[in-house]
Design a protein around this motif. Structure first.
Motif, PDB file in Angstrom:
ATOM      1  N   ASP A  38     -62.548 -41.866 -43.703  1.00 46.67           N
ATOM      2  CA  ASP A  38     -62.155 -42.888 -44.804  1.00 46.67           C
ATOM      3  C   ASP A  38     -61.499 -41.965 -45.791  1.00 46.67           C
ATOM      4  O   ASP A  38     -61.802 -42.107 -46.859  1.00 46.67           O
ATOM      5  N   CYS A  39     -60.776 -41.047 -45.278  1.00 44.99           N
ATOM      6  CA  CYS A  39     -59.933 -40.099 -46.021  1.00 44.99           C
ATOM      7  C   CYS A  39     -60.890 -39.270 -47.284  1.00 44.99           C
ATOM      8  O   CYS A  39     -60.502 -39.246 -48.456  1.00 44.99           O
ATOM      9  N   ARG A  40     -62.198 -38.866 -46.502  1.00 41.10           N
ATOM     10  CA  ARG A  40     -62.962 -37.915 -47.374  1.00 41.10           C
ATOM     11  C   ARG A  40     -63.470 -36.979 -46.359  1.00 41.10           C
ATOM     12  O   ARG A  40     -63.822 -37.131 -45.282  1.00 41.10           O
ATOM     13  N   ILE A  41     -63.263 -35.822 -47.019  1.00 35.88           N
ATOM     14  CA  ILE A  41     -64.142 -34.724 -46.299  1.00 35.88           C
ATOM     15  C   ILE A  41     -65.583 -34.627 -46.337  1.00 35.88           C
ATOM     16  O   ILE A  41     -66.318 -34.749 -47.333  1.00 35.88           O
ATOM     17  N   ILE A  42     -66.338 -34.892 -45.255  1.00 41.01           N
ATOM     18  CA  ILE A  42     -67.537 -35.093 -45.252  1.00 41.01           C
ATOM     19  C   ILE A  42     -68.440 -33.809 -45.269  1.00 41.01           C
ATOM     20  O   ILE A  42     -69.319 -33.488 -45.961  1.00 41.01           O
ATOM     21  N   ALA A  43     -67.877 -33.005 -44.363  1.00 35.21           N
ATOM     22  CA  ALA A  43     -68.681 -31.502 -44.335  1.00 35.21           C
ATOM     23  C   ALA A  43     -67.668 -30.590 -43.519  1.00 35.21           C
ATOM     24  O   ALA A  43     -66.776 -31.131 -42.800  1.00 35.21           O
ATOM     25  N   TYR A  44     -68.042 -29.123 -43.660  1.00 39.41           N
ATOM     26  CA  TYR A  44     -67.210 -28.213 -43.038  1.00 39.41           C
ATOM     27  C   TYR A  44     -68.133 -27.680 -41.941  1.00 39.41           C
ATOM     28  O   TYR A  44     -69.372 -27.434 -42.301  1.00 39.41           O
ATOM     29  N   TYR A  45     -67.809 -27.099 -40.831  1.00 44.94           N
ATOM     30  CA  TYR A  45     -68.408 -26.458 -39.666  1.00 44.94           C
ATOM     31  C   TYR A  45     -67.600 -25.141 -39.369  1.00 44.94           C
ATOM     32  O   TYR A  45     -66.464 -25.069 -39.390  1.00 44.94           O
ATOM     33  N   ASP A  46     -68.620 -24.370 -38.834  1.00 37.92           N
ATOM     34  CA  ASP A  46     -67.799 -23.123 -38.179  1.00 37.92           C
ATOM     35  C   ASP A  46     -67.186 -23.316 -37.166  1.00 37.92           C
ATOM     36  O   ASP A  46     -66.240 -22.435 -36.716  1.00 37.92           O
ATOM     37  N   THR A  47     -67.555 -23.776 -36.351  1.00 36.95           N
ATOM     38  CA  THR A  47     -67.118 -24.239 -34.768  1.00 36.95           C
ATOM     39  C   THR A  47     -66.674 -25.758 -34.703  1.00 36.95           C
ATOM     40  O   THR A  47     -67.460 -26.789 -35.255  1.00 36.95           O
ATOM     41  N   ILE A  48     -65.916 -26.117 -34.000  1.00 38.06           N
ATOM     42  CA  ILE A  48     -65.592 -27.324 -33.667  1.00 38.06           C
ATOM     43  C   ILE A  48     -66.525 -28.088 -32.674  1.00 38.06           C
ATOM     44  O   ILE A  48     -66.611 -29.246 -33.057  1.00 38.06           O
ATOM     45  N   ALA A  49     -67.299 -27.255 -31.935  1.00 39.91           N
ATOM     46  CA  ALA A  49     -68.420 -28.056 -31.373  1.00 39.91           C
ATOM     47  C   ALA A  49     -69.302 -28.505 -32.308  1.00 39.91           C
ATOM     48  O   ALA A  49     -70.016 -29.531 -32.105  1.00 39.91           O
ATOM     49  N   ASP A  50     -69.710 -27.602 -33.470  1.00 36.08           N
ATOM     50  CA  ASP A  50     -70.717 -28.034 -34.379  1.00 36.08           C
ATOM     51  C   ASP A  50     -70.162 -29.155 -35.031  1.00 36.08           C
ATOM     52  O   ASP A  50     -71.045 -30.343 -35.267  1.00 36.08           O
ATOM     53  N   ALA A  51     -68.952 -29.402 -35.472  1.00 32.95           N
ATOM     54  CA  ALA A  51     -68.250 -30.508 -36.134  1.00 32.95           C
ATOM     55  C   ALA A  51     -68.255 -31.741 -35.314  1.00 32.95           C
ATOM     56  O   ALA A  51     -68.714 -32.656 -35.594  1.00 32.95           O
ATOM     57  N   GLN A  52     -68.176 -31.684 -33.901  1.00 29.93           N
ATOM     58  CA  GLN A  52     -68.159 -32.597 -33.121  1.00 29.93           C
ATOM     59  C   GLN A  52     -69.379 -33.091 -33.004  1.00 29.93           C
ATOM     60  O   GLN A  52     -69.660 -34.374 -32.791  1.00 29.93           O
ATOM     61  N   THR A  53     -70.463 -32.528 -32.950  1.00 28.68           N
ATOM     62  CA  THR A  53     -71.672 -32.852 -32.542  1.00 28.68           C
ATOM     63  C   THR A  53     -72.300 -33.614 -33.698  1.00 28.68           C
ATOM     64  O   THR A  53     -72.996 -34.579 -33.596  1.00 28.68           O
ATOM     65  N   ALA A  54     -72.258 -32.949 -34.957  1.00 21.75           N
ATOM     66  CA  ALA A  54     -72.682 -33.329 -36.244  1.00 21.75           C
ATOM     67  C   ALA A  54     -71.955 -34.737 -36.356  1.00 21.75           C
ATOM     68  O   ALA A  54     -72.512 -35.791 -36.855  1.00 21.75           O
TER      69      ALA A  54
END
Length: 88
Positions: A38-54
């Protein structure tokens, strides 16, 4: 409306938002992966895998984007559940 079109529209909006915000993000978040919804950054992650999982756990509808914070113009929208991953 086709749900896949809705996902693609959301991903496109998120990407435009991210591109506008990128200059302000680079100093603090360079190299991180941002989860966007929704055009908001929810969180930042060190890896794409962590971002995908979360993001997958938080957004069961699969409507979110993942973008790497870098001044390289690479576009990870394809990794944002915009593509139909099942049979045609």
């Amino acid at each position: 409306m086709n749900p896949q079109n809705t996902k693609q529209e959301e991903v496109d909006r998120n990407y435009e938002f991210f591109q506008k915000e990128l200059p302000t993000l680079l100093e603090k978040y360079r190299g991180k992966y941002a989860v966007i919804r929704d055009c908001r950054i929810i969180a930042y992650y060190d890896t794409i895998a962590d971002a995908q999982t979360a993001a997958s756990q938080q957004y069961k509808d699969g409507i979110f984007s993942i973008q790497r914070v870098t001044n390289d113009a690479s576009d990870l929208r394809f990794y944002s559940h915009a593509m139909h991953l099942g049979p045609a």
